[in-house]
Design a protein around this motif. Structure first.
Motif, PDB file in Angstrom:
ATOM      1  N   ARG A 244     -19.850 -69.631 -60.016  1.00  0.00           N
ATOM      2  CA  ARG A 244     -18.719 -68.976 -59.805  1.00  0.00           C
ATOM      3  C   ARG A 244     -18.593 -68.245 -60.296  1.00  0.00           C
ATOM      4  N   ALA A 245     -18.646 -67.801 -61.149  1.00  0.00           N
ATOM      5  CA  ALA A 245     -18.020 -66.403 -62.222  1.00  0.00           C
ATOM      6  C   ALA A 245     -18.552 -64.982 -62.176  1.00  0.00           C
ATOM      7  N   TYR A 246     -20.148 -64.933 -61.502  1.00  0.00           N
ATOM      8  CA  TYR A 246     -21.049 -64.365 -60.465  1.00  0.00           C
ATOM      9  C   TYR A 246     -20.727 -63.721 -59.262  1.00  0.00           C
ATOM     10  N   ASP A 247     -19.481 -65.053 -59.023  1.00  0.00           N
ATOM     11  CA  ASP A 247     -19.537 -64.702 -57.337  1.00  0.00           C
ATOM     12  C   ASP A 247     -18.499 -63.706 -57.389  1.00  0.00           C
ATOM     13  N   VAL A 248     -16.789 -64.147 -58.280  1.00  0.00           N
ATOM     14  CA  VAL A 248     -16.200 -63.724 -58.710  1.00  0.00           C
ATOM     15  C   VAL A 248     -16.440 -61.897 -59.541  1.00  0.00           C
ATOM     16  N   LEU A 249     -17.483 -62.201 -59.997  1.00  0.00           N
ATOM     17  CA  LEU A 249     -17.584 -60.838 -60.739  1.00  0.00           C
ATOM     18  C   LEU A 249     -18.091 -59.498 -59.551  1.00  0.00           C
ATOM     19  N   ARG A 250     -18.967 -59.966 -58.484  1.00  0.00           N
ATOM     20  CA  ARG A 250     -19.365 -59.162 -56.765  1.00  0.00           C
ATOM     21  C   ARG A 250     -17.894 -59.048 -56.490  1.00  0.00           C
ATOM     22  N   ALA A 251     -16.983 -59.950 -56.298  1.00  0.00           N
ATOM     23  CA  ALA A 251     -15.806 -59.197 -55.705  1.00  0.00           C
ATOM     24  C   ALA A 251     -14.962 -57.906 -56.056  1.00  0.00           C
ATOM     25  N   SER A 252     -14.760 -58.011 -57.340  1.00  0.00           N
ATOM     26  CA  SER A 252     -14.569 -57.238 -58.142  1.00  0.00           C
ATOM     27  C   SER A 252     -15.085 -56.010 -58.169  1.00  0.00           C
ATOM     28  N   ALA A 253     -16.689 -56.358 -57.707  1.00  0.00           N
ATOM     29  CA  ALA A 253     -17.577 -54.519 -57.978  1.00  0.00           C
ATOM     30  C   ALA A 253     -17.326 -53.735 -56.642  1.00  0.00           C
ATOM     31  N   LEU A 254     -17.585 -52.269 -56.657  1.00  0.00           N
ATOM     32  CA  LEU A 254     -17.812 -51.952 -55.105  1.00  0.00           C
ATOM     33  C   LEU A 254     -18.533 -52.744 -54.699  1.00  0.00           C
ATOM     34  N   SER A 255     -18.179 -51.691 -53.016  1.00  0.00           N
ATOM     35  CA  SER A 255     -18.870 -52.479 -51.518  1.00  0.00           C
ATOM     36  C   SER A 255     -20.232 -51.866 -52.054  1.00  0.00           C
ATOM     37  N   ARG A 256     -21.614 -52.117 -51.504  1.00  0.00           N
ATOM     38  CA  ARG A 256     -22.205 -51.783 -51.516  1.00  0.00           C
ATOM     39  C   ARG A 256     -22.398 -50.290 -51.640  1.00  0.00           C
ATOM     40  N   ASP A 257     -21.632 -49.827 -50.232  1.00  0.00           N
ATOM     41  CA  ASP A 257     -21.593 -48.245 -49.822  1.00  0.00           C
ATOM     42  C   ASP A 257     -21.034 -47.755 -50.542  1.00  0.00           C
ATOM     43  N   ALA A 258     -20.404 -47.506 -51.891  1.00  0.00           N
ATOM     44  CA  ALA A 258     -19.939 -46.922 -52.452  1.00  0.00           C
ATOM     45  C   ALA A 258     -20.353 -47.044 -53.395  1.00  0.00           C
ATOM     46  N   SER A 259     -20.620 -47.757 -53.615  1.00  0.00           N
ATOM     47  CA  SER A 259     -21.881 -47.940 -55.232  1.00  0.00           C
ATOM     48  C   SER A 259     -22.881 -47.020 -55.332  1.00  0.00           C
ATOM     49  N   ALA A 260     -23.895 -47.193 -53.535  1.00  0.00           N
ATOM     50  CA  ALA A 260     -24.448 -46.226 -53.548  1.00  0.00           C
ATOM     51  C   ALA A 260     -24.203 -44.336 -53.785  1.00  0.00           C
ATOM     52  N   ASP A 261     -22.437 -44.584 -53.487  1.00  0.00           N
ATOM     53  CA  ASP A 261     -21.988 -42.971 -53.266  1.00  0.00           C
ATOM     54  C   ASP A 261     -21.618 -42.921 -54.640  1.00  0.00           C
ATOM     55  N   LEU A 262     -21.373 -43.892 -55.930  1.00  0.00           N
ATOM     56  CA  LEU A 262     -21.749 -43.494 -56.934  1.00  0.00           C
ATOM     57  C   LEU A 262     -22.624 -42.973 -57.694  1.00  0.00           C
ATOM     58  N   ILE A 263     -23.184 -44.011 -57.633  1.00  0.00           N
ATOM     59  CA  ILE A 263     -24.971 -43.925 -57.977  1.00  0.00           C
ATOM     60  C   ILE A 263     -25.258 -42.298 -57.662  1.00  0.00           C
ATOM     61  N   ARG A 264     -25.047 -41.560 -56.567  1.00  0.00           N
ATOM     62  CA  ARG A 264     -25.792 -40.430 -55.733  1.00  0.00           C
ATOM     63  C   ARG A 264     -24.727 -40.018 -56.533  1.00  0.00           C
TER      64      ARG A 264
END
Length: 270
Positions: A244-264
């Protein structure tokens, strides 16, 4: 002989036996080396348990000898044995998992590391390690990634802290190549890679990394790790709490696309 007691010796014996009992004709080391595209000296070292086993050799041996994954399984056991005692059970479970969820606050998870990135970490962690030791450790780590290249890879969910992307491990080129590798994984249909930004607030997994492994029978186990220790957690209520803590963490993270944009963006700036 028990595979788990001495998989390295078993690997050597199985290789020698399969070579000598090859159905069409008895193979010498040179002939086998040609068939699996390595040097004769590599086969010789494998059969006397000297030095590391090349990560790409076990599946080739299984193909040549039609051994239904025997050499690959033994290699996985050998690789697991090269890790600290507290993480060996996790290494044994990982290749069988049908889904893996990872949270890493400090480093790129081992399943996604490049060889150069892993080498830089091992060198920093043990400045006195010999070149042979480094090659062995890096090879064992990269061998874990075979599960992502098979015909049926596990569903992989990874959340990494933004600090992981910004921390310069091994120099500019090493870090740029690592960020490029992350983008490659992020583009795979079986992988969801997200970044937890600096702006995220307090969460329940701040004190260490976490791996959630879902096995083929539906059982879920959690591996929690700190700097020098780790533990496999199987107690159902504790597993549910951490999942459950991991699920909450995912909800607080950037979206898949936004994460890829930041990495790029960070890769291009490196």
């Amino acid at each position: 002989m028990d595979d788990e007691q001495d998989p390295r010796q078993r690997f050597a014996e199985e290789c020698r036996s399969a070579r000598e009992l090859f159905p069409e004709r008895r193979l010498n080391q040179t002939q086998l080396a040609r068939m699996v595209r390595v040097s004769k000296s590599t086969i010789s070292r494998v059969e006397i348990c000297e030095g590391p086993i090349p990560p790409d050799l076990p599946p080739l041996l299984d193909q040549v000898f039609s051994t239904d994954g025997l050499f690959k399984r033994l290699y996985e056991q050998i690789a697991a044995g090269s890790y600290p005692a507290h993480s060996r059970r996790r290494m044994m479970l990982e290749p069988r998992a049908r889904a893996i969820s990872e949270w890493s606050p400090t480093l790129v998870p081992g399943l996604l590391q490049t060889g150069a990135y892993a080498r830089a970490l091992f060198r920093a962690g043990d400045p006195r390690a010999s070149e042979r030791e480094l090659v062995h450790k890096v090879g064992a780590r990269l061998a874990r990634q075979d599960i992502l290249r098979g015909s049926s890879p596990p569903d992989l969910s990874v959340v990494i802290c933004e600090s992981v992307l910004r921390r310069n491990v091994g120099g500019r080129k090493v870090m740029r190549d690592q960020l490029a590798a992350l983008l490659g994984y992020a583009g795979q249909s079986t992988t969801v890679l997200q970044v937890l930004p600096f702006s995220a607030e307090t969460h329940g997994l701040m004190d260490g990394s976490l791996s959630i492994l879902t096995m083929p029978d539906g059982e879920t186990v959690v591996y929690a790790e700190s700097i020098r220790s780790g533990t496999v957690i199987e107690e159902p209520s504790r597993v549910r709490q951490l999942a459950r803590a991991y699920d909450v963490l995912r909800a607080s993270a950037l979206s898949r696309d936004a994460s890829a944009d930041l990495i790029r963006e960070l890769m291009e700036a490196t």
